[in-house]
Enzyme design. Structure first.
Site, PDB file in Angstrom:
ATOM      1  CE  LYS A 175       3.209  11.588  -8.784  1.00  0.00           C
ATOM      2  NZ  LYS A 175       4.548  12.161  -8.538  1.00  0.00           N
ATOM      3  CB  THR A 216       2.491  -2.861 -10.429  1.00  0.00           C
ATOM      4  OG1 THR A 216       1.115  -2.437 -10.366  1.00  0.00           O
ATOM      5  CG2 THR A 216       2.640  -4.172  -9.668  1.00  0.00           C
ATOM      6  CE  LYS A 237       1.814   8.093 -10.547  1.00  0.00           C
ATOM      7  NZ  LYS A 237       2.930   7.496  -9.798  1.00  0.00           N
ATOM      8  CD  GLU A 283       7.785   5.373 -14.460  1.00  0.00           C
ATOM      9  OE1 GLU A 283       8.118   4.196 -14.727  1.00  0.00           O
ATOM     10  OE2 GLU A 283       7.263   5.697 -13.380  1.00  0.00           O
TER      11      GLU A 283
END
Length: 359
Positions: free
Chosen positions: A224, A103, A127, A209
């Protein structure tokens, strides 16, 4: 043959790609690793499909098709509503289970912590929990947890960072192009294509996205960079990462359709910036940097003849300068965008957890 039950949280594009990969690779896993992976629960935002014996492959294929057409799992003939992922673990979780989070939600954190309490394995592409509070990161990575796809997609950035830590190496600097989406935009700008057209192209290719401003804001890269920094032993919170967006604040406030129309107002600015750095022998790259000054992400001019400067398309690249790699960095490079690449990183983590959990 060792049976590994899987609970998969997420049925978006990455989750469906992962399920397809697991179905296709089942004979190879049985022959090579003597492992069989049974998906005992598959969840989306509001529904779940459960089968303690393992959801049959033909049902998984049908569920994949249903989700691709926009049908929630709860509205399929096999699904039911669910609003509590911890309860899903109560129903489906069994000894030796691996919980997979594909997700992009903070709402999975509680279920992930419960999984670790039960000594389940975790394979994460999500993340958001790992870029939350430092204490949560430490809890979630204290058990049998792998999270390669959170940073490098299928490129082994996290495993390399962990290897450097295990070798007691001292990492002095890390530079990386950590977004295949933004890499695609930067190299496209070099060819003279307008910024606005590149954004739409990236959306159509599935690189972004649904709202591309999530990528263009730089926050995905910041998360990240934070996860990588924490893996290397640094204790940082997300607000300590300096982030420069590719989109001005006034365009971020618009509805998506209006933004896509107004994005053309940025074309001339980016065309000018590309020409300016080209005259200096440089190219534009969206770069994450970790060094003694902290962590920062943003658009940089980098020399054309460097590893970052030669990067093309949607590849990711990470360069580690360390005590053992002081002059020429240790460089990793590979595909950094696309659902299959992200799913492949999770797939590899699942197998690694399975092969280290034999009984």
């Amino acid at each position: 043959m060792k049976r590994i039950p899987l609970v998969i949280l997420g049925a978006g594009s990455v989750g469906r790609a992962l399920v397809r990969q697991l179905i296709d690779a089942a004979p190879e896993h049985g022959q090579r690793e003597s492992l069989t992976f049974d998906i005992v629960a598959w969840c989306d935002r509001n529904g779940a499909v459960l089968d303690e014996a393992g959801i049959p492959a033909q049902t998984l294929v049908a569920l994949d098709a249903a989700k691709a057409s926009g049908t929630p799992l709860a509205e399929t003939e096999w699904g039911s509503p669910q609003g509590d992922l911890r309860a899903v673990l109560d129903v489906a979780g069994v000894e030796g289970c691996i919980v997979v989070d594909v997700t992009a939600s903070h709402k999975t954190a509680s279920a992930l912590e419960l999984a670790l309490e039960r000594d389940y394995g975790l394979a994460l592409a999500n993340k958001v929990p790992l870029a939350g509070a430092q204490a949560l990161f430490e809890r979630l990575t204290a058990g049998r947890t792998r999270y390669e796809s959170t940073v490098g997609s299928a490129v082994p950035v996290i495993e390399t960072a962990r290897a450097l830590v295990r070798a007691a190496d001292r990492v002095t600097r890390v530079q990386g192009a950590l977004s295949g989406t933004l890499g695609f935009l930067c190299t496209g700008l070099e060819t003279g294509r307008p910024f606005s057209q590149l954004v739409i192209d990236a959306m159509e290719r599935g690189y972004t996205e649904p709202d591309p401003r999530i990528d263009l804001s730089g926050m995905d890269v910041a998360r990240k960079a934070l996860i990588l920094a924490r893996t290397l032993g640094r204790r940082l919170e997300l607000d300590a990462v300096t982030v420069h967006s590719l989109v001005p604040a006034e365009l971020n406030a618009l509805p998506l359709a209006d933004f896509l129309t107004q994005a053309a107002t940025l074309d001339a600015e980016y065309r000018q910036r590309v020409a300016q750095v080209a005259a200096e022998g440089c190219v534009l790259r969206y770069v994450a940097t970790l060094d003694d000054e902290g962590a920062r992400v943003g658009l940089q001019a980098v020399p054309r003849d460097t590893a970052l400067g030669q990067l093309r398309g949607n590849d990711n690249l990470v360069a580690f300068n360390t005590r053992y790699y002081p002059d020429e960095p240790l460089v990793l490079q590979g595909r950094g965008a696309g659902y299959d690449a992200a799913a492949a990183g999770v797939h590899a983590d699942i197998v690694a957890l399975g092969t280290t959990n034999r009984s």
